[in-house]
Enzyme design. Sequence first.
Site, short mmCIF file in Angstrom:
data_model
loop_
_atom_site.label_atom_id
_atom_site.label_comp_id
_atom_site.label_asym_id
_atom_site.label_seq_id
_atom_site.Cartn_x
_atom_site.Cartn_y
_atom_site.Cartn_z
N TRP A 1 0.67 -1.24 0.06
CA TRP A 1 -0.02 0.10 -0.02
C TRP A 1 0.90 1.40 0.14
O TRP A 1 0.35 2.47 -0.41
CB TRP A 1 -0.97 0.06 1.28
CG TRP A 1 -0.12 -0.28 2.60
CD1 TRP A 1 -0.15 -1.51 3.07
CD2 TRP A 1 0.70 0.94 3.21
NE1 TRP A 1 0.71 -1.24 4.10
CE2 TRP A 1 1.15 0.01 4.39
CE3 TRP A 1 0.78 2.05 3.17
CZ2 TRP A 1 2.03 0.55 5.42
CZ3 TRP A 1 1.81 2.54 4.06
CH2 TRP A 1 2.14 1.98 5.28
N ASN A 2 2.17 1.21 0.20
CA ASN A 2 2.62 2.55 0.57
C ASN A 2 3.25 3.32 -0.72
O ASN A 2 3.13 4.56 -0.68
CB ASN A 2 4.09 2.15 1.42
CG ASN A 2 5.20 1.46 0.76
OD1 ASN A 2 4.65 0.45 -0.05
ND2 ASN A 2 6.41 1.67 0.68
N LYS B 1 -2.92 -9.07 -6.90
CA LYS B 1 -3.64 -8.97 -5.69
C LYS B 1 -3.04 -7.88 -4.89
O LYS B 1 -1.72 -7.89 -4.52
CB LYS B 1 -3.39 -10.34 -4.82
CG LYS B 1 -4.12 -10.52 -3.60
CD LYS B 1 -3.50 -10.03 -2.38
CE LYS B 1 -4.25 -9.97 -1.14
NZ LYS B 1 -3.74 -9.15 0.13
N GLU C 1 10.56 -8.42 -1.85
CA GLU C 1 11.21 -7.19 -1.20
C GLU C 1 10.56 -6.98 0.06
O GLU C 1 9.24 -6.48 0.23
CB GLU C 1 10.89 -5.91 -2.33
CG GLU C 1 11.82 -4.78 -1.52
CD GLU C 1 11.38 -3.50 -2.12
OE1 GLU C 1 11.28 -2.49 -1.55
OE2 GLU C 1 10.97 -3.39 -3.58
N SER D 1 6.36 -7.02 4.62
CA SER D 1 6.88 -7.41 5.88
C SER D 1 7.61 -8.71 5.63
O SER D 1 7.51 -9.52 4.79
CB SER D 1 6.03 -7.52 6.90
OG SER D 1 4.91 -8.68 6.66
N ALA E 1 -2.81 -4.85 -2.03
CA ALA E 1 -3.17 -4.54 -0.53
C ALA E 1 -4.49 -4.24 -0.28
O ALA E 1 -5.14 -3.51 -0.85
CB ALA E 1 -2.12 -3.68 0.15
#
Length: 462
Positions: free
Chosen positions: A133-134, A157, A231, A210, A159
């Site tokens: 999402w970032n 797919k 990543e 994460s 977030a």
Amino acid sequence: MADTVKLISPIDGSVYAERSIAEDQAVNAAVERARAAQAGWAETSIAARGKYMLAMLEALDSMNDEIVPEIAWQMGRPTRYGGEAGGVRDRASYMVEIAEQALKAVPAANPKDGFRRYVKKEPLGVVMVIAPWNYPYLTAINTIVPALMAGSTVILKHAAQTLLVGERFAKAFEMAGLPKGVFQNLVLNHGQTEKLLASGKIDHVNFTGSVGGGRAIEKAAAGTFMTIGLELGGKDPAYVLPDVKMDHAVASLVDGAFFNTGQCCCGIERIYVHEKVYDEFVEGFIAETKNYVVGNPLDPATTMGPMAQARFADLVREQKAEALRKGATAHVNMKVERDVAGSPYIGPEVLTNVDHQMSVMREENFGPLVGIMKVRNDEEAIALMNDSPFGLTASIWTTDTDHAVAIGDRVDTGTIFMNRCDYLDPALVWTGVKDTGKGAALSAIGYDSLTRPKSYHLREEI
């Protein structure tokens, strides 16, 4: 199993969007469409694939006035920054531009009379992109475009925090006239994602997120022998040397630490400053940080919006509190409306008197909190930069390029910057070491991660 995904806006805690989770039958049908479409897509010329990609970019550009406030509502980035269209275009256009050369067959290095020997780069098949999402467009485009250019089909797919981004991509590809089944967007929960990866129906997955998420991906894919790109976390350091151009370093590193409310994969989270310029740097850094205006990201005056979720802000608060208990000094202490536990609104903070016994210097916070340490020399700085489970980028601030390279050669990381940070150059491979993950994105090397080699050994004279 939940029937819907709700996107809770960090702006005001409202439900900004709600979407139904795909039924298992629909997921299976999507994978079958992707598999059926892939053979024809692979036979499409690279030039023709590129035209579809560029048309998709034009379509995304036409939606940008709607996309920019959508990003603010979904994850909190201020509208004043104009979204991600420029970076998306730069990365995607570059990967289109180099595709013909990067995907060319590679002849054997030692020619032999009577033989034709070479290695072709074949598409992997069905590629799944699990995007964060970032930077919801920039991170997704890193794999979507090169995977499609290489001849694979793609299932996205996205977030849950940025649900609408997948729909925007799907709409843009539809407007570009992309053949059915070549790109598809699915709304899935974690269980469905893991089930799909375990099914053996996906040939490659690229995940940005994460460390825990990366481990879950590897566990789900175990035994399928699919290829995986990951990543994951980062704790990116900067080292400021005595010959630094101070004003440039201060402005750049403040931006590198706090842009996007610190929610950057390669954002600066820890800074080591040579003792000769430590006081001057810290003074300038604090003064520059105090210029931020924290508030509603829809307000043009706002330069820092809320974090995407309240729990992320609470983690930053916990790291700061722990550091203060252990003797750190906080210098900004900005008064921010709604900056309380359980709120995504939080001000930027600068800590000194920090050390590596504090989590703020070793554990990712992914937020607007940075620690600054004084160091005596290169040896101390290098040891501290390497004292981390992560390795995405590191930046060195000096006017001596050779010196920067010598230091960079000893730092465990995927990218070394000099006099810049928090940037991704599509001509250079994007990769990491240690818990930051594995694989490679962008550049010609990125194409190698999204293809499989196939050797041809042809005897022409008998």
